[in-house]
Design a protein around this motif. Structure first.
Motif, PDB file in Angstrom:
ATOM      1  N   THR A 170       0.845  -1.300  -0.016  1.00  0.00           N
ATOM      2  CA  THR A 170      -0.174  -0.014  -0.076  1.00  0.00           C
ATOM      3  C   THR A 170       1.016   1.180   0.114  1.00  0.00           C
ATOM      4  N   MET A 171       0.298   2.426  -0.267  1.00  0.00           N
ATOM      5  CA  MET A 171       0.971   3.655  -0.131  1.00  0.00           C
ATOM      6  C   MET A 171       1.455   3.862   1.316  1.00  0.00           C
ATOM      7  N   ALA A 172       0.672   3.507   2.149  1.00  0.00           N
ATOM      8  CA  ALA A 172       1.365   3.715   3.493  1.00  0.00           C
ATOM      9  C   ALA A 172       2.560   2.903   3.651  1.00  0.00           C
ATOM     10  N   ASP A 173       2.323   1.593   3.366  1.00  0.00           N
ATOM     11  CA  ASP A 173       3.590   0.526   3.387  1.00  0.00           C
ATOM     12  C   ASP A 173       4.837   1.115   2.830  1.00  0.00           C
ATOM     13  N   LEU A 174       4.865   1.549   1.446  1.00  0.00           N
ATOM     14  CA  LEU A 174       6.089   2.327   1.176  1.00  0.00           C
ATOM     15  C   LEU A 174       6.520   3.636   1.682  1.00  0.00           C
ATOM     16  N   SER A 175       5.474   4.450   2.328  1.00  0.00           N
ATOM     17  CA  SER A 175       5.754   5.755   2.795  1.00  0.00           C
ATOM     18  C   SER A 175       6.566   5.597   4.256  1.00  0.00           C
ATOM     19  N   ASP A 176       6.028   4.364   4.949  1.00  0.00           N
ATOM     20  CA  ASP A 176       6.324   4.137   6.261  1.00  0.00           C
ATOM     21  C   ASP A 176       7.862   3.614   6.134  1.00  0.00           C
ATOM     22  N   ASP A 177       8.257   3.056   5.159  1.00  0.00           N
ATOM     23  CA  ASP A 177       9.737   2.675   4.906  1.00  0.00           C
ATOM     24  C   ASP A 177      10.407   3.867   4.851  1.00  0.00           C
TER      25      ASP A 177
END
Length: 395
Positions: free
Chosen positions: A63-70
Motif C-alpha cells: 500500500t502507499m502507507a507501506d511504501l511511505s512508512d519505509d
C-alpha cells in the motif's frame, strides 16, 4: 512492517537534507543528474523504494502507507526529523502521502511527473498480473518508451538501453506489488492537508501523467507553484536535467531557512521533556506507541503548545501548574484528564493532602458534584498506587 531501504548519501551531512524518491521500475541512479548537481549545496539522500534496486522485495500487495512508512523508518535511522522531499511518479505519490500524513517530516515538497490518482485501477492490476506471469523484462521496452520522447530515444540509444536494463533489474514481485499500491491509492482528498511549500513539475509530452493531472495537484495544494517543461516525457528529470535541477534548487533556496519548522522542532523537543517530567516516561511512552497517522498531528500539537509553550513558561513552577491543572479539570468536569493528572501527581510524590485542599477549594467555586467526583478519582488512584507498591514490595 517496514523494510530497510537501500540508499546512498552524497554531499555535506551538515547541509539541508534532500530526499529523492523515484519512479516505478527505476532505481536510485535515475537521479544521477540531480545528485551530482545538488550535492555541493545539500545532503542528498537517494533511496531505492521497496521492491526496487537494492531494497528488499517482500511479497505483495503493498500500500502507499507501506511504501511511505519505509521512508519514515529510513529518516529515523538517519536521525533526520525532516527533509526536503523530491518525488517522481510513484515517488511523487509517496511524497504526497508523507506530506499529508507526516507533515512534520516534510520541509518542502517537489512533485514531478506524478498524479494524485493513477486511474484506472484495473490497468495496474492487469500489469501486476502480467509481470508476475511473464517477468518485468517482457514490458521493459514499453515502459522506457514512455519515459523519454521519441526524439531523445533516437538521438541517444545508449541512454534508452541503460534505462531498459534498469527496469529489467527490478524484481518482478516488487514491481507488481507497487502496481497494486498505485491501483488502490487515491490521494485527491489529502491534497488540502498538505502544508509544505510545494513545487509541481509536469512534462508536456508525458503520456502517463500529463500536465492536466498535475494541475489538479497544483490546484489542491495551497500556494503550490506549477511549471510545465517541454520537450519531456515521464522521466523529465533526465530529459530536462538542467531545467529540473534549476527549479529544484530555486525551490530549496526560496525555503532554505524555515524558521517555523525550526521553532516547531525546538518546541516539540522542549515540550516532550516537560511532558515526561510531569506525566512520567511510562505514560508518555504508551501514548507515543499508540499514536497513529490520524492522531499524530494532535500529539505534535499538544506536545508543542501545551507542554512546550504553556508548561515551559517561567511565570509559574511546575508544582503550581499541577495544582492549577487539577483545580481547572475539576471545575470543568473533565474526568479523563483529571484522572490522568491525579495519578501523575501522586507518582511524582505530591502529598495527597494537597489534593484534598485543591478539591475542597474547587467545591466552593466550581460545585460540590464536580469535587465529589474528583475525590472519588483521587481515592481510587491512591488505592491503585498502594496496591502497586505492595505488589512491588512482595517481589
Amino acid at each position: 512492517m517496514t523494510v530497510d531501504l537501500h540508499h546512498e548519501q552524497h554531499g555535506d551531512p551538515a547541509m539541508p537534507p534532500v530526499l529523492l524518491l523515484g519512479s516505478l521500475g527505476s532505481n536510485l541512479h535515475m537521479w544521477d543528474p540531480q545528485i551530482h548537481a545538488l550535492a555541493p549545496h545539500a545532503r542528498v539522500i537517494a533511496a531505492d523504494l521497496r521492491g526496487h534496486g537494492g531494497s528488499p522485495a517482500p511479497a505483495g500487495p503493498y500500500t502507499m502507507a507501506d511504501l511511505s512508512d519505509d521512508v519514515v523508518a529510513l529518516l529515523d535511522r538517519l536521525g533526520l526529523h525532516s527533509v526536503h522531499v523530491v518525488g517522481l511518479s510513484l515517488g511523487g505519490a509517496m511524497g504526497q502521502w508523507l506530506a499529508a500524513h507526516h507533515p512534520q517530516r516534510v520541509r518542502t515538497l517537489t512533485l514531478m511527473c506524478t498524479s494524485a490518482r493513477f486511474a484506472p485501477a484495473q490497468k495496474w492490476i492487469d500489469r501486476a498480473a502480467a509481470v508476475r506471469a511473464n517477468g518485468i523484462a517482457s514490458i521493459a521496452e514499453s515502459i522506457v518508451g514512455h519515459w523519454f520522447t521519441p526524439e531523445l530515444a533516437q538521438r541517444d540509444p545508449d541512454l534508452f538501453a541503460r534505462h531498459i536494463e534498469m527496469v529489467c533489474s527490478t524484481p518482478d514481485e516488487g514491481y507488481a506489488a507497487c502496481c497494486e499500491a498505485l491501483a488502490e491509492w487515491d490521494g485527491r482528498d489529502d491534497l488540502a492537508r498538505i502544508v509544505a511549500p510545494t513545487l509541481v513539475i509536469a512534462a508536456e509530452q508525458d503520456t502517463r501523467t500529463p500536465p492536466s493531472v498535475h494541475q489538479v495537484i497544483a490546484d489542491g495544494i495551497a500556494g503550490a507553484q506549477f511549471h510545465v517543461l517541454s520537450p519531456g516525457a515521464h522521466l523529465a528529470n533526465v530529459e530536462q536535467a538542467g531545467a529540473v535541477t534549476h527549479l529544484i534548487e530555486r525551490h530549496l533556496d526560496r525555503h532554505a531557512t524555515v524558521p517555523v519548522d525550526a521553532a516547531r522542532r525546538a518546541a516539540h523537543d522542549v515540550g516532550m521533556a516537560v511532558r515526561r517530567s510531569v506525566l512520567g516516561d511510562a505514560h508518555v511512552d504508551r501514548t507515543i506507541e499508540s499514536t497513529t497517522p490520524f492522531t499524530e498531528p494532535f500529539q505534535d500539537f499538544i506536545t508543542r503548545t501545551a507542554w512546550g509553550d504553556i508548561w515551559a513558561r517561567d511565570g509559574l513552577d511546575h508544582h503550581t501548574r499541577r495544582l492549577l491543572t487539577l483545580a481547572i479539570l475539576t471545575a470543568v468536569g473533565n474526568e479523563h484528564e483529571l484522572d490522568l493528572h491525579i495519578r501523575a501527581a501522586l507518582r511524582a510524590g505530591v502529598d495527597p493532602q494537597l489534593l484534598v485542599e485543591v478539591f475542597l477549594h474547587a467545591a466552593v467555586y466550581a460545585g460540590v458534584p464536580n469535587s465529589n467526583r474528583a475525590f472519588a478519582l483521587g481515592k481510587q488512584a491512591l488505592a491503585d498506587l498502594a496496591d502497586a507498591n505492595e505488589g512491588s514490595s512482595r517481589q
